[in-house]
Design an enzyme around this catalytic site. Structure first.
Site, PDB file in Angstrom:
ATOM      1  N   SER A 143      -6.001  -0.164   9.969  1.00  0.00           N
ATOM      2  CA  SER A 143      -6.705  -1.469   9.465  1.00  0.00           C
ATOM      3  C   SER A 143      -8.355  -1.746   9.317  1.00  0.00           C
ATOM      4  O   SER A 143      -8.926  -1.535  11.098  1.00  0.00           O
ATOM      5  CB  SER A 143      -6.135  -2.607   9.933  1.00  0.00           C
ATOM      6  OG  SER A 143      -6.844  -3.676   9.680  1.00  0.00           O
ATOM      7  N   LYS A 144      -9.593  -2.326   8.688  1.00  0.00           N
ATOM      8  CA  LYS A 144     -11.118  -3.066  10.034  1.00  0.00           C
ATOM      9  C   LYS A 144     -10.565  -3.971  10.805  1.00  0.00           C
ATOM     10  O   LYS A 144     -11.472  -4.073  11.494  1.00  0.00           O
ATOM     11  CB  LYS A 144     -11.068  -3.491   8.194  1.00  0.00           C
ATOM     12  CG  LYS A 144     -10.994  -4.769   7.928  1.00  0.00           C
ATOM     13  CD  LYS A 144     -12.482  -6.142   8.119  1.00  0.00           C
ATOM     14  CE  LYS A 144     -11.829  -7.507   8.017  1.00  0.00           C
ATOM     15  NZ  LYS A 144     -11.095  -8.402   8.687  1.00  0.00           N
ATOM     16  N   ILE A 198       0.180  -0.862  -0.074  1.00  0.00           N
ATOM     17  CA  ILE A 198       0.174  -0.167  -0.206  1.00  0.00           C
ATOM     18  C   ILE A 198       1.208   1.185   0.308  1.00  0.00           C
ATOM     19  O   ILE A 198       0.742   2.283  -0.459  1.00  0.00           O
ATOM     20  CB  ILE A 198      -0.799  -0.168   1.189  1.00  0.00           C
ATOM     21  CG1 ILE A 198      -2.077  -0.508   0.924  1.00  0.00           C
ATOM     22  CG2 ILE A 198      -1.727   1.129   1.459  1.00  0.00           C
ATOM     23  CD1 ILE A 198      -2.723  -1.428   1.450  1.00  0.00           C
ATOM     24  N   TYR A 201      -1.088  -6.415  17.105  1.00  0.00           N
ATOM     25  CA  TYR A 201      -1.613  -5.338  15.552  1.00  0.00           C
ATOM     26  C   TYR A 201      -2.946  -4.618  16.297  1.00  0.00           C
ATOM     27  O   TYR A 201      -2.217  -3.935  16.050  1.00  0.00           O
ATOM     28  CB  TYR A 201      -1.052  -6.691  14.700  1.00  0.00           C
ATOM     29  CG  TYR A 201      -1.544  -5.929  13.689  1.00  0.00           C
ATOM     30  CD1 TYR A 201      -0.701  -5.257  12.490  1.00  0.00           C
ATOM     31  CD2 TYR A 201      -2.580  -6.430  13.359  1.00  0.00           C
ATOM     32  CE1 TYR A 201      -0.750  -5.224  11.397  1.00  0.00           C
ATOM     33  CE2 TYR A 201      -2.847  -6.056  12.064  1.00  0.00           C
ATOM     34  CZ  TYR A 201      -2.420  -5.293  10.509  1.00  0.00           C
ATOM     35  OH  TYR A 201      -2.762  -4.690   9.997  1.00  0.00           O
TER      36      TYR A 201
HETATM   37  P1  NAP Z   1       3.312  -4.865   3.533  1.00  0.00           P
HETATM   38  O1  NAP Z   1       3.741  -4.726   1.906  1.00  0.00           O
HETATM   39  O2  NAP Z   1       4.311  -5.804   4.374  1.00  0.00           O
HETATM   40  O3  NAP Z   1       4.464  -2.655   3.194  1.00  0.00           O
HETATM   41  C1  NAP Z   1       4.828  -2.934   5.215  1.00  0.00           C
HETATM   42  C2  NAP Z   1       6.086  -1.947   4.798  1.00  0.00           C
HETATM   43  O4  NAP Z   1       5.922  -1.476   6.199  1.00  0.00           O
HETATM   44  C3  NAP Z   1       7.080  -2.802   4.421  1.00  0.00           C
HETATM   45  O5  NAP Z   1       7.508  -1.908   3.191  1.00  0.00           O
HETATM   46  C4  NAP Z   1       7.704  -2.658   4.934  1.00  0.00           C
HETATM   47  O6  NAP Z   1       9.427  -2.260   4.832  1.00  0.00           O
HETATM   48  C5  NAP Z   1       7.327  -1.108   6.795  1.00  0.00           C
HETATM   49  N1  NAP Z   1       7.638  -1.687   7.638  1.00  0.00           N
HETATM   50  C6  NAP Z   1       7.083  -2.386   7.871  1.00  0.00           C
HETATM   51  N2  NAP Z   1       7.769  -2.212   9.842  1.00  0.00           N
HETATM   52  C7  NAP Z   1       8.952  -1.071   9.884  1.00  0.00           C
HETATM   53  C8  NAP Z   1       9.949  -0.728  10.815  1.00  0.00           C
HETATM   54  N3  NAP Z   1      10.067  -0.791  11.977  1.00  0.00           N
HETATM   55  N4  NAP Z   1      10.529   0.528  10.249  1.00  0.00           N
HETATM   56  C9  NAP Z   1      10.477   0.555   8.758  1.00  0.00           C
HETATM   57  N5  NAP Z   1       9.541  -0.032   7.706  1.00  0.00           N
HETATM   58  C10 NAP Z   1       8.951  -1.109   8.141  1.00  0.00           C
HETATM   59  O7  NAP Z   1       2.180  -4.606   4.193  1.00  0.00           O
HETATM   60  P2  NAP Z   1       0.926  -4.149   3.582  1.00  0.00           P
HETATM   61  O8  NAP Z   1       0.222  -4.951   3.597  1.00  0.00           O
HETATM   62  O9  NAP Z   1       0.825  -2.693   2.172  1.00  0.00           O
HETATM   63  O10 NAP Z   1       0.800  -3.110   5.169  1.00  0.00           O
HETATM   64  C11 NAP Z   1       0.441  -1.730   4.800  1.00  0.00           C
HETATM   65  C12 NAP Z   1      -0.472  -0.704   6.061  1.00  0.00           C
HETATM   66  O11 NAP Z   1      -1.915  -1.400   5.512  1.00  0.00           O
HETATM   67  C13 NAP Z   1       0.127  -1.543   7.205  1.00  0.00           C
HETATM   68  O12 NAP Z   1      -0.032  -0.313   8.719  1.00  0.00           O
HETATM   69  C14 NAP Z   1      -0.952  -2.230   7.620  1.00  0.00           C
HETATM   70  O13 NAP Z   1      -1.651  -2.635   8.364  1.00  0.00           O
HETATM   71  C15 NAP Z   1      -2.283  -1.930   6.463  1.00  0.00           C
HETATM   72  N6  NAP Z   1      -3.464  -2.742   6.395  1.00  0.00           N
HETATM   73  C16 NAP Z   1      -3.268  -4.059   5.411  1.00  0.00           C
HETATM   74  C17 NAP Z   1      -4.338  -4.462   4.328  1.00  0.00           C
HETATM   75  C18 NAP Z   1      -4.030  -5.156   4.107  1.00  0.00           C
HETATM   76  O14 NAP Z   1      -4.891  -5.529   2.896  1.00  0.00           O
HETATM   77  N7  NAP Z   1      -3.117  -5.534   2.766  1.00  0.00           N
HETATM   78  C19 NAP Z   1      -5.160  -4.736   5.980  1.00  0.00           C
HETATM   79  C20 NAP Z   1      -5.585  -3.213   6.376  1.00  0.00           C
HETATM   80  C21 NAP Z   1      -4.401  -2.864   7.456  1.00  0.00           C
HETATM   81  P3  NAP Z   1      10.334  -3.427   5.768  1.00  0.00           P
HETATM   82  O15 NAP Z   1       9.558  -4.839   4.397  1.00  0.00           O
HETATM   83  O16 NAP Z   1      11.482  -3.028   4.954  1.00  0.00           O
HETATM   84  O17 NAP Z   1      10.458  -3.910   6.281  1.00  0.00           O
END
Ligand code: NAP
Length: 261
Positions: free
Chosen positions: A142-143, A19, A155
């Site tokens: 997040s939902k 995202i 989380y």
């Molecule tokens: P993702 O693809 O895993 O991306 C998460 C990113 O956050 C990665 O680039 C990771 O970097 C970075 N990150 C995590 N911890 C970090 C830290 N301590 N310091 C610096 N960077 C950090 O996940 P995503 O699905 O896009 O999620 C993004 C947001 O959307 C999150 O807050 C998640 O809770 C929320 N969300 C997602 C979904 C879904 O369906 N995907 C649903 C609800 C909420 P590295 O890889 O370098 O560690």
């Protein structure tokens, strides 16, 4: 619609994946200068280079945001390099599966450090600059903050607190004209989501089951659709919107799912 984001500095945590990456790409497309904040140097530099090859300016700041000192440095480096900060997008997170029954208080606190601490720290360190730019903050929650998920106490506690802080900061920052809003994704196929699916015996079946229950078009939300919502909130097209929670989720959280079962 012109979002009037040209040359605005948009700081995106977790900006090199999923995202966050879509938000970075969308911001660059709107003429803004995205700041990609990520742990992985390789992914961050790769995205910065891709944007540069397309004539888009961006900055990559490598940081482990679980450490307060690195949050402070990331903001300072942005100001040193770009001289301003207009939008803070708190997005980085990790669904680290700290269960109630089989987890531990230590693991719970570590999850809060990984998922919540940096939302506060970055807002704290960014505030003097947001006051100058009359900028705004978007918290990606997040939902699961409102539905629960099971097996993810740390989380989910962080995701819920991000919503409370959205309201709290929206109130506290009214005198500065700084808006604060939250976006709640539900089902978005990103690297994090694919990892979560791996917990199931048959990830493909689980994915199809979930898609079937998403009211609008029985499909997952794309990262771009989340990014569009974030960028709308970041823009002055949302100039009278603050303290709000937006659910770009095809109706998954709120509509009656029984209609498809
Ligand atoms: P993702 O693809 O895993 O991306 C998460 C990113 O956050 C990665 O680039 C990771 O970097 C970075 N990150 C995590 N911890 C970090 C830290 N301590 N310091 C610096 N960077 C950090 O996940 P995503 O699905 O896009 O999620 C993004 C947001 O959307 C999150 O807050 C998640 O809770 C929320 N969300 C997602 C979904 C879904 O369906 N995907 C649903 C609800 C909420 P590295 O890889 O370098 O560690």
């Amino acid at each position: 619609m012109d979002l009037h984001l040209t040359n605005k500095v948009v700081f995106v945590t977790g900006g090199a994946s999923g995202i966050g990456k879509a938000i970075v790409e969308g911001a660059a497309e709107e003429g803004a200068i995205p700041v990609i904040v990520n742990r992985s140097r390789e992914r961050g530099e790769q995205l910065r280079n891709e944007l540069s090859q397309n004539g888009k300016k961006s900055l990559f700041v490598q940081a482990d945001l679980s450490k307060v000192s690195q949050c402070e440095r990331a903001i300072q480096e942005t100001i040193n390099q770009l001289g301003q900060l207009d939008v803070l997008v708190n997005n980085a997170g990790i669904n680290d599966n700290v269960e109630l029954e089989n987890g531990s208080p230590k693991a719970f606190m570590q999850s809060i450090q990984n998922n919540l601490q940096h939302y506060y720290s970055l807002a704290h360190f960014a505030l003097p600059h947001l006051k100058k730019s009359r900028g705004n903050i978007i918290n990606v929650s997040s939902k699961t903050a409102v539905t629960g998920q099971g097996g993810s106490s740390g989380y989910i506690a962080a995701k819920g607190a991000q919503l409370s802080l959205t309201r709290e900061w929206a109130v506290e920052l009214l005198p500065y004209g700084i808006r604060v809003n939250a976006v709640l994704p539900a089902e978005v196929l990103t690297p994090m989501y694919k990892n979560w699916l791996k917990k199931f015996d048959n990830p493909d079946k689980q994915k199809s089951e979930i898609e079937r229950r998403i009211p609008l078009e029985q499909r997952m939300t794309t990262p771009q659709e989340i990014a569009d919502t974030v960028l709308f909130l970041a823009s002055d097209r949302a100039s009278h919107t603050t303290g709000q929670y937006l659910f770009p989720d095809g109706g998954y959280t709120h509509l009656d799912r029984a209609i498809h079962s």
